[in-house]
Design an enzyme around this catalytic site. Structure first.
Site, PDB file in Angstrom:
ATOM      1  N   GLU A 116       7.618 -47.450  16.913  1.00 34.05           N
ATOM      2  CA  GLU A 116       6.620 -46.544  16.346  1.00 34.05           C
ATOM      3  C   GLU A 116       6.327 -46.895  14.898  1.00 34.05           C
ATOM      4  O   GLU A 116       7.197 -47.394  14.183  1.00 34.05           O
ATOM      5  CB  GLU A 116       7.157 -45.106  16.330  1.00 34.05           C
ATOM      6  CG  GLU A 116       7.337 -44.503  17.692  1.00 34.05           C
ATOM      7  CD  GLU A 116       8.051 -43.165  17.612  1.00 34.05           C
ATOM      8  OE1 GLU A 116       8.347 -42.620  18.676  1.00 34.05           O
ATOM      9  OE2 GLU A 116       8.322 -42.682  16.493  1.00 34.05           O
ATOM     10  N   CYS A 131       4.718 -45.933   7.476  1.00 32.39           N
ATOM     11  CA  CYS A 131       6.163 -45.937   7.708  1.00 32.39           C
ATOM     12  C   CYS A 131       6.401 -46.854   8.912  1.00 32.39           C
ATOM     13  O   CYS A 131       5.884 -46.591   9.998  1.00 32.39           O
ATOM     14  CB  CYS A 131       6.596 -44.496   8.001  1.00 32.39           C
ATOM     15  SG  CYS A 131       8.310 -44.339   8.487  1.00 32.39           S
ATOM     16  N   CYS A 182      18.416 -48.654  16.989  1.00 28.63           N
ATOM     17  CA  CYS A 182      19.215 -48.811  15.771  1.00 28.63           C
ATOM     18  C   CYS A 182      20.684 -48.791  16.161  1.00 28.63           C
ATOM     19  O   CYS A 182      21.082 -48.057  17.063  1.00 28.63           O
ATOM     20  CB  CYS A 182      18.919 -47.669  14.795  1.00 28.63           C
ATOM     21  SG  CYS A 182      19.780 -47.825  13.202  1.00 28.63           S
ATOM     22  N   CYS A 239      23.854 -42.763  13.627  1.00 26.32           N
ATOM     23  CA  CYS A 239      23.950 -41.507  12.861  1.00 26.32           C
ATOM     24  C   CYS A 239      23.611 -40.341  13.806  1.00 26.32           C
ATOM     25  O   CYS A 239      22.568 -40.353  14.459  1.00 26.32           O
ATOM     26  CB  CYS A 239      23.002 -41.541  11.668  1.00 26.32           C
ATOM     27  SG  CYS A 239      23.309 -42.970  10.593  1.00 26.32           S
ATOM     28  N   CYS A 253      20.098 -38.408  13.857  1.00 26.39           N
ATOM     29  CA  CYS A 253      18.864 -39.215  13.882  1.00 26.39           C
ATOM     30  C   CYS A 253      18.503 -39.575  15.319  1.00 26.39           C
ATOM     31  O   CYS A 253      19.353 -40.036  16.086  1.00 26.39           O
ATOM     32  CB  CYS A 253      19.073 -40.487  13.056  1.00 26.39           C
ATOM     33  SG  CYS A 253      17.707 -41.659  13.174  1.00 26.39           S
ATOM     34  N   CYS A 301      12.617 -38.291  13.625  1.00 23.69           N
ATOM     35  CA  CYS A 301      13.589 -38.773  12.659  1.00 23.69           C
ATOM     36  C   CYS A 301      13.480 -38.036  11.341  1.00 23.69           C
ATOM     37  O   CYS A 301      14.358 -38.136  10.509  1.00 23.69           O
ATOM     38  CB  CYS A 301      13.437 -40.266  12.418  1.00 23.69           C
ATOM     39  SG  CYS A 301      14.302 -41.197  13.659  1.00 23.69           S
TER      40      CYS A 301
HETATM   41  N1  SAH Z   1      18.001 -46.770   8.761  1.00 21.01           N
HETATM   42  C1  SAH Z   1      17.356 -46.502   7.524  1.00 21.01           C
HETATM   43  C2  SAH Z   1      15.867 -46.251   7.617  1.00 21.01           C
HETATM   44  C3  SAH Z   1      15.374 -45.373   8.722  1.00 21.01           C
HETATM   45  S1  SAH Z   1      15.624 -43.638   8.649  1.00 21.01           S
HETATM   46  C4  SAH Z   1      18.031 -45.363   6.813  1.00 21.01           C
HETATM   47  O1  SAH Z   1      18.835 -44.677   7.434  1.00 21.01           O
HETATM   48  O2  SAH Z   1      17.803 -45.177   5.625  1.00 21.01           O
HETATM   49  C5  SAH Z   1      14.708 -43.047   7.276  1.00 21.01           C
HETATM   50  C6  SAH Z   1      15.267 -41.751   6.717  1.00 21.01           C
HETATM   51  O3  SAH Z   1      15.155 -40.638   7.639  1.00 21.01           O
HETATM   52  C7  SAH Z   1      16.747 -41.859   6.401  1.00 21.01           C
HETATM   53  O4  SAH Z   1      16.997 -41.281   5.156  1.00 21.01           O
HETATM   54  C8  SAH Z   1      17.365 -41.048   7.516  1.00 21.01           C
HETATM   55  O5  SAH Z   1      18.643 -40.610   7.195  1.00 21.01           O
HETATM   56  C9  SAH Z   1      16.351 -39.942   7.676  1.00 21.01           C
HETATM   57  N2  SAH Z   1      16.503 -39.194   8.918  1.00 21.01           N
HETATM   58  C10 SAH Z   1      16.924 -39.644  10.112  1.00 21.01           C
HETATM   59  N3  SAH Z   1      16.940 -38.657  11.010  1.00 21.01           N
HETATM   60  C11 SAH Z   1      16.518 -37.537  10.383  1.00 21.01           C
HETATM   61  C12 SAH Z   1      16.315 -36.181  10.796  1.00 21.01           C
HETATM   62  N4  SAH Z   1      16.554 -35.804  12.043  1.00 21.01           N
HETATM   63  N5  SAH Z   1      15.866 -35.316   9.872  1.00 21.01           N
HETATM   64  C13 SAH Z   1      15.617 -35.698   8.602  1.00 21.01           C
HETATM   65  N6  SAH Z   1      15.779 -36.968   8.165  1.00 21.01           N
HETATM   66  C14 SAH Z   1      16.235 -37.874   9.039  1.00 21.01           C
END
Ligand code: SAH
Length: 386
Positions: A119, A132, A139, A143, A146, A373
């Site tokens: 996406e 974005c 990934c 986490c 996410c 995300c």
């Molecule tokens: N892997 C990288 C980039 C992708 S995620 C990273 O983790 O930085 C981009 C941002 O969205 C990151 O800060 C991540 O922690 C955040 N993110 C992921 N899932 C989320 C969620 N459910 N709610 C809010 N932010 C989220």
């Protein structure tokens, strides 16, 4: 019970032409965006075409945002298709696009050469347009809050597959598809699917194409590019040494190892202290203020003492080198976690500000189109307020 075969996988028109070797290796077809400009020139010459055609072809891609040979009227008709076949294969096909925020947000699902899907999200703001983009299919960082983290890693994207998402976004701006009138793509954030630092070579290749002036690349400003990471410390130092001062975003989400070990599994390898030291070195090397991302998760990481602890950890390493972006958690399907209450968020922000930390709550664009995300708006990173 047998599942019916999805109709789209039976439709031969959806198949992109692929050589047997490409399919077997699972590697995206060669594309000019994978290559530095001199390499493109060499390939064009080797194919028996005038070498300067490589630059013309590149300009079509990077300044007119097209890969359609029929639009390249400055190229001899006989050569257009040969050049496009040589260096502009199809890399991404639109599966569907969802619109949110009254048209100011477009989220597109792309199908890649091997059927993988990623996406990207294009967002219009006053004075700038931000895309974005994804750096991997899925990934591997796992986490738990996410959506992409739950998918696991399918594969890395190639440099050109990353760049192609930017080209398509730039084309959407240029055609007026985003705002209703022609506009320019100004900002790129690596905050879609994937961990950019886990696909370093392809990502830095893409960053080069973004900043190099045409015909080598798009000529975007490095300060308008954000690379976001969970904190792969050696790669942060590597990025700092590249001499391309992009903005670094660090997904911290907890100021203490006890909690961060649970929220960001890679924290078992590089601890909060090591990560913040690396972030501080990044600031020293580039002069770019680092963004600290902090998804506020109700009753998990939103306590006032954690805000104070975060401020202390940052101030310990100097003043003014980092700013914090609290992000209301975007709940993922099936998760028990949700966003912090408004007054808790306000206290968290207030605690940081009183400690002298610049703090901007991130807006959550596109949450009504399953942003999932939560990273769908990089508003705060590029100067705006919600
Ligand atoms: N892997 C990288 C980039 C992708 S995620 C990273 O983790 O930085 C981009 C941002 O969205 C990151 O800060 C991540 O922690 C955040 N993110 C992921 N899932 C989320 C969620 N459910 N709610 C809010 N932010 C989220």
């Amino acid at each position: 019970m047998n599942e019916p075969t999805p109709v789209e996988s039976l439709d031969p028109s959806r198949r992109l032409p692929l050589s047997f070797t490409e399919r077997r290796r699972g590697r995206a077809p060669r594309h000019l965006a994978d290559l530095p400009a001199p390499e493109r020139t060499r390939l064009v010459a080797e194919a028996g075409l005038p070498a300067f055609r490589a630059d013309q072809l590149s300009r079509h891609y990077f300044t007119r945002f097209t890969r359609d040979p029929d639009a390249m009227t400055d190229l001899p008709a006989a050569d257009r298709h040969r050049l496009a076949d040589l260096l502009l294969p199809s890399l991404a096909t639109e599966v569907r696009t969802l619109t949110a925020d009254r048209g100011a947000t477009l989220k597109t699902l792309w199908e890649l050469f091997d059927g993988s899907r990623v996406e990207s999200v294009l967002m219009a703001y006053p004075g700038r347009n931000t895309v974005c983009i994804s750096s991997e299919v899925g990934c591997g960082m796992a986490c738990p809050f996410c959506a992409t983290g739950q998918m696991g890693l399918t594969r890395n994207l190639s440099t050109a597959e990353i760049v192609e998402q930017v080209r398509l976004a730039a084309a959407a701006c240029d055609s007026g598809a985003l705002t209703g009138e022609p506009s320019r793509l100004t900002n790129v954030v690596f905050m879609g699917m994937g961990e950019p630092m886990a696909n370093y070579a392809a990502v830095i290749g893409a960053v080069r194409r973004l900043v190099e002036p045409p015909p080598a690349g798009f000529g975007l400003s490095a300060r308008n590019i954000v690379v976001s990471t969970v904190g792969l410390v050696p790669q942060i130092d590597r990025l700092a040494a590249e001499g391309i001062p992009v903005t670094l975003a660090v997904s911290l989400h907890a100021p203490d190892d006890e909690l961060r070990d649970d929220l960001i599994p890679i924290n078992s390898r590089w601890k909060v202290g090591e990560l913040l030291d690396a972030a501080r070195r990044y600031f020293e090397a580039t002069g770019r203020r680092v963004s600290i991302e902090y998804a506020l998760i109700r009753d998990i990481n939103d306590q006032q003492w954690r805000a104070q602890r975060l401020a202390d950890e940052l101030n310990l390493r100097g003043r003014g080198w980092a700013h914090v972006n609290p992000i209301p958690l975007n709940p993922t399907p099936g998760s028990m976690w949700t966003a912090s209450e408004r007054h808790v968020e306000a206290t968290f922000v207030d605690t940081l500000m009183r400690a002298g930390i610049t703090t901007t709550v991130r807006d959550t664009r596109g949450s009504d189109i399953d942003g999932a995300c939560g990273q769908l708006a990089a508003q705060a990173l590029t100067g705006g307020k919600r």
